[in-house]
Design a protein around this motif. Structure first.
Motif, mmCIF file in Angstrom:
data_model
loop_
_atom_site.group_PDB
_atom_site.id
_atom_site.type_symbol
_atom_site.label_atom_id
_atom_site.label_comp_id
_atom_site.label_asym_id
_atom_site.label_seq_id
_atom_site.Cartn_x
_atom_site.Cartn_y
_atom_site.Cartn_z
ATOM 1 N N LYS A 127 0.826 -1.207 0.000
ATOM 2 C CA LYS A 127 0.000 0.000 0.000
ATOM 3 C C LYS A 127 0.862 1.260 0.000
ATOM 4 C CE LYS A 127 -3.667 2.350 2.588
ATOM 5 N NZ LYS A 127 -4.567 2.271 3.776
ATOM 6 N N GLU A 128 1.923 1.275 0.823
ATOM 7 C CA GLU A 128 2.729 2.482 0.977
ATOM 8 C C GLU A 128 3.710 2.697 -0.159
ATOM 9 O OE1 GLU A 128 5.490 4.772 4.354
ATOM 10 O OE2 GLU A 128 4.804 2.715 4.688
ATOM 11 N N TRP A 129 4.278 1.597 -0.699
ATOM 12 C CA TRP A 129 5.356 1.748 -1.678
ATOM 13 C C TRP A 129 5.039 1.133 -3.039
ATOM 14 C CZ3 TRP A 129 8.133 5.345 0.162
ATOM 15 C CH2 TRP A 129 8.441 5.412 1.525
ATOM 16 N N LEU A 130 4.452 -0.065 -3.057
ATOM 17 C CA LEU A 130 4.222 -0.714 -4.345
ATOM 18 C C LEU A 130 3.226 0.051 -5.200
ATOM 19 C CD1 LEU A 130 4.570 -2.973 -6.393
ATOM 20 C CD2 LEU A 130 2.905 -4.335 -5.103
ATOM 21 N N GLN A 131 2.096 0.438 -4.619
ATOM 22 C CA GLN A 131 1.077 1.101 -5.434
ATOM 23 C C GLN A 131 1.575 2.416 -6.025
ATOM 24 O OE1 GLN A 131 -1.840 -0.545 -6.248
ATOM 25 N NE2 GLN A 131 -1.735 1.063 -7.820
ATOM 26 N N PRO A 132 2.274 3.264 -5.259
ATOM 27 C CA PRO A 132 2.829 4.475 -5.881
ATOM 28 C C PRO A 132 3.833 4.176 -6.985
ATOM 29 C CG PRO A 132 2.771 4.730 -3.499
ATOM 30 C CD PRO A 132 2.430 3.294 -3.791
ATOM 31 N N LEU A 133 4.592 3.089 -6.839
ATOM 32 C CA LEU A 133 5.525 2.696 -7.904
ATOM 33 C C LEU A 133 4.771 2.228 -9.144
ATOM 34 C CD1 LEU A 133 8.247 0.833 -5.813
ATOM 35 C CD2 LEU A 133 8.641 2.856 -7.240
ATOM 36 N N LEU A 134 3.741 1.433 -8.940
ATOM 37 C CA LEU A 134 2.932 0.971 -10.072
ATOM 38 C C LEU A 134 2.259 2.141 -10.784
ATOM 39 C CD1 LEU A 134 1.237 -2.172 -8.474
ATOM 40 C CD2 LEU A 134 2.887 -2.192 -10.352
ATOM 41 N N ASP A 135 1.902 3.151 -10.023
ATOM 42 C CA ASP A 135 1.255 4.343 -10.593
ATOM 43 C C ASP A 135 2.255 5.292 -11.245
ATOM 44 O OD1 ASP A 135 -1.146 3.367 -9.649
ATOM 45 O OD2 ASP A 135 -1.164 4.639 -7.859
ATOM 46 N N GLY A 136 3.557 5.058 -10.995
ATOM 47 C CA GLY A 136 4.577 5.946 -11.550
ATOM 48 C C GLY A 136 4.717 7.251 -10.805
ATOM 49 N N ARG A 137 4.225 7.291 -9.555
ATOM 50 C CA ARG A 137 4.290 8.542 -8.781
ATOM 51 C C ARG A 137 5.619 8.723 -8.061
ATOM 52 N NH1 ARG A 137 0.653 8.008 -4.691
ATOM 53 N NH2 ARG A 137 -0.264 6.017 -5.299
ATOM 54 N N ILE A 138 6.327 7.620 -7.797
ATOM 55 C CA ILE A 138 7.622 7.692 -7.121
ATOM 56 C C ILE A 138 8.605 6.770 -7.829
ATOM 57 C CG2 ILE A 138 6.550 8.196 -4.876
ATOM 58 C CD1 ILE A 138 7.247 5.276 -4.076
ATOM 59 N N ARG A 139 9.884 6.900 -7.457
ATOM 60 C CA ARG A 139 10.952 6.016 -7.939
ATOM 61 C C ARG A 139 11.523 5.271 -6.734
ATOM 62 N NH1 ARG A 139 8.898 7.275 -11.534
ATOM 63 N NH2 ARG A 139 8.653 5.015 -11.539
ATOM 64 N N SER A 140 12.365 4.265 -7.025
ATOM 65 C CA SER A 140 12.969 3.485 -5.947
ATOM 66 C C SER A 140 14.368 3.064 -6.376
ATOM 67 C CB SER A 140 12.119 2.249 -5.645
ATOM 68 O OG SER A 140 12.072 1.390 -6.777
ATOM 69 N N ALA A 141 15.117 2.480 -5.447
ATOM 70 C CA ALA A 141 16.455 1.965 -5.760
ATOM 71 C C ALA A 141 16.702 0.706 -4.954
ATOM 72 C CB ALA A 141 17.523 3.015 -5.460
ATOM 73 N N PHE A 142 17.663 -0.094 -5.433
ATOM 74 C CA PHE A 142 18.016 -1.358 -4.787
ATOM 75 C C PHE A 142 19.466 -1.256 -4.329
ATOM 76 C CE2 PHE A 142 19.511 -5.847 -5.058
ATOM 77 C CZ PHE A 142 18.649 -6.392 -4.118
ATOM 78 N N ALA A 143 19.693 -1.332 -3.018
ATOM 79 C CA ALA A 143 21.020 -1.082 -2.448
ATOM 80 C C ALA A 143 21.631 -2.384 -1.937
ATOM 81 C CB ALA A 143 20.928 -0.056 -1.314
ATOM 82 N N MET A 144 22.490 -2.986 -2.764
ATOM 83 C CA MET A 144 23.184 -4.203 -2.368
ATOM 84 C C MET A 144 24.705 -4.030 -2.452
ATOM 85 S SD MET A 144 22.856 -8.152 -3.752
ATOM 86 C CE MET A 144 23.825 -7.947 -5.233
#
Length: 406
Positions: free
Chosen positions: A120-137
């Motif tokens: 609800k907090e992160w996936l849906q905004p990503l699916l909507d294209g409202r936010i971006r994300s990054a993968f830190a490994m």
């Protein structure tokens, strides 16, 4: 053996090809100008022409094509492969369609392993294209080709986890609209080797998280897709509920994330190679050296012919891998996933090298997309595991298979 695409794939291919020709390709120069004159060179999704492309992609049904099931377009890997290839022809297309890494892999992780609150907090905004994300490994102080080497600590303290460590080459992190990081670190250094790691969600504005600097790739800062960053975590505190899955599941989640990620990179890379051949042929036909068109030179014709053969071989291997992932699962397609990860960057790099050579000095310049594409493809020989790791694992599996067959 049927090599044709099904009806839905053909319909989407036709729509996407028109989108590329009428919208994306004409927008490339506009995007570069607008991003260069904007107040923040990293905020590609705030550029007006990108917003227009994203809206048009939505309107045409070209949105979240990468994600299977109801959350995405419901395509199989085999259906998505030719679409991803077409999108790979332009660095704008994957982002315009909300199908760009690392958001794609992060959405897959949250869709498969995230809690209801995470989604609800992160996936849906990503699916909507409202936010971006990054993968830190990846980390600067260890050989991250062995993911069990990572040292960033994730320590439980009451209702929180506290993170300390460094990360680098974190793609997309320079974009101010990158609002959340999926961070991989160690929760139990004393556990079995592949159970020491966990994944946790860290908001960008978490106190103690610092974006230290942008990283350059062969001289390019890759600002047009959010760049790559070095990060510092100093007593970064996040709620226990931000943990993805359970403690010790980080390595397994990473492997689940990397399978689709690897094939998506390979699919798009074939599109890069196709565009390189087009540019190579056009340049060879239009330039005259020593009294005749470059296209009449035997060595150039050899490069063009060899490029076509190599692309066709590569495409068949990628399509076979996609089919296996759909029919026997990622684990059953593991050998083929490794094979395409080995073959694709090296093959496309070779083709880009020949295209640059045909262009002469122009191929090294900003007037053509070849030099930037070469830098990007070269990084894929590290991203999602370096060539040598995949070759070693593939060879070990082949030795076991041959031994069992004796």
């Amino acid at each position: 053996m049927d090599f044709s695409f099904d009806e839905r794939t053909e319909e989407l291919r036709a729509t996407l090809l028109d989108f590329m020709k009428t919208q994306v390709e004409p927008a490339e120069a506009v995007f570069s100008d607008q991003l260069g004159s904007s107040g923040d060179r990293w905020a590609w999704d705030a550029v007006p022409v990108m917003a227009q492309l994203r809206e048009e992609a939505r309107r045409r049904g070209l949105w979240n094509l990468f994600l299977p099931g109801d959350a995405g377009a419901g395509l199989t890997n085999l259906q998505y492969a030719p679409l991803a290839e077409i999108s790979g022809r332009s660095h704008l297309a994957p982002a315009a369609m909300n199908c760009a890494a690392p958001d794609t892999g992060n959405m897959e992780v949250l869709h498969q392993f995230g809690s209801e609150d995470h989604q609800k907090e992160w996936l849906q905004p990503l699916l909507d294209g409202r936010i971006r994300s990054a993968f830190a490994m990846t980390e600067p102080d260890v050989a991250s080709s062995d993911a069990t080497n990572i040292q960033l600590s994730i320590v439980r303290d009451g209702d929180s986890y506290v993170l300390n460590g460094r990360k680098w080459w974190i793609t997309g992190a320079m974009n101010p609209n990158c609002r959340v990081f999926i961070v991989m670190g160690k929760t139990d250094p004393s556990a079995e080797r592949h159970r020491q790691q966990s994944m946790i969600l860290v908001p960008r504005d978490a106190p103690g998280l610092e974006v230290v600097r942008a990283m350059h790739v062969l001289g390019y800062d890759d600002h047009d897709h959010g760049g790559h960053a070095e990060l510092s975590f100093t007593d970064v505190r996040v709620p226990v509920s931000n943990l993805i899955g359970e403690e010790g599941a980080g390595f397994a989640i990473a492997q689940a994330r990397l399978g689709p990620g690897r094939i998506h990179h390979c699919m798009r890379s074939i599109g890069v190679a196709e565009r390189a051949i087009e540019l190579m042929c056009a340049r060879a036909a239009s330039r005259v050296a020593f009294g005749r068109p470059i296209a009449d030179q035997g060595v150039v014709r050899d490069w063009i012919a060899e490029s076509r053969v190599r692309i066709e071989q590569l495409r068949l291997l990628v399509l076979k891998t996609a089919w296996l992932m759909d029919t026997v699962g990622n684990r059953g397609a593991h050998t083929e996933i490794q094979a395409i990860k080995i073959a694709t960057p090296a093959t496309v790099q070779w083709i880009l090298d020949k295209a640059i050579q045909v262009h002469g000095a122009g191929g090294l310049s900003q007037d053509f997309p070849l030099a930037a594409a070469y830098a990007g493809i070269r990084t894929l020989r590290f991203a999602d595991g370096p060539d040598e790791v995949h070759k070693n694992a593939l060879a070990k599996a082949e030795l076991r298979r041959q031994e069992a067959a004796r």
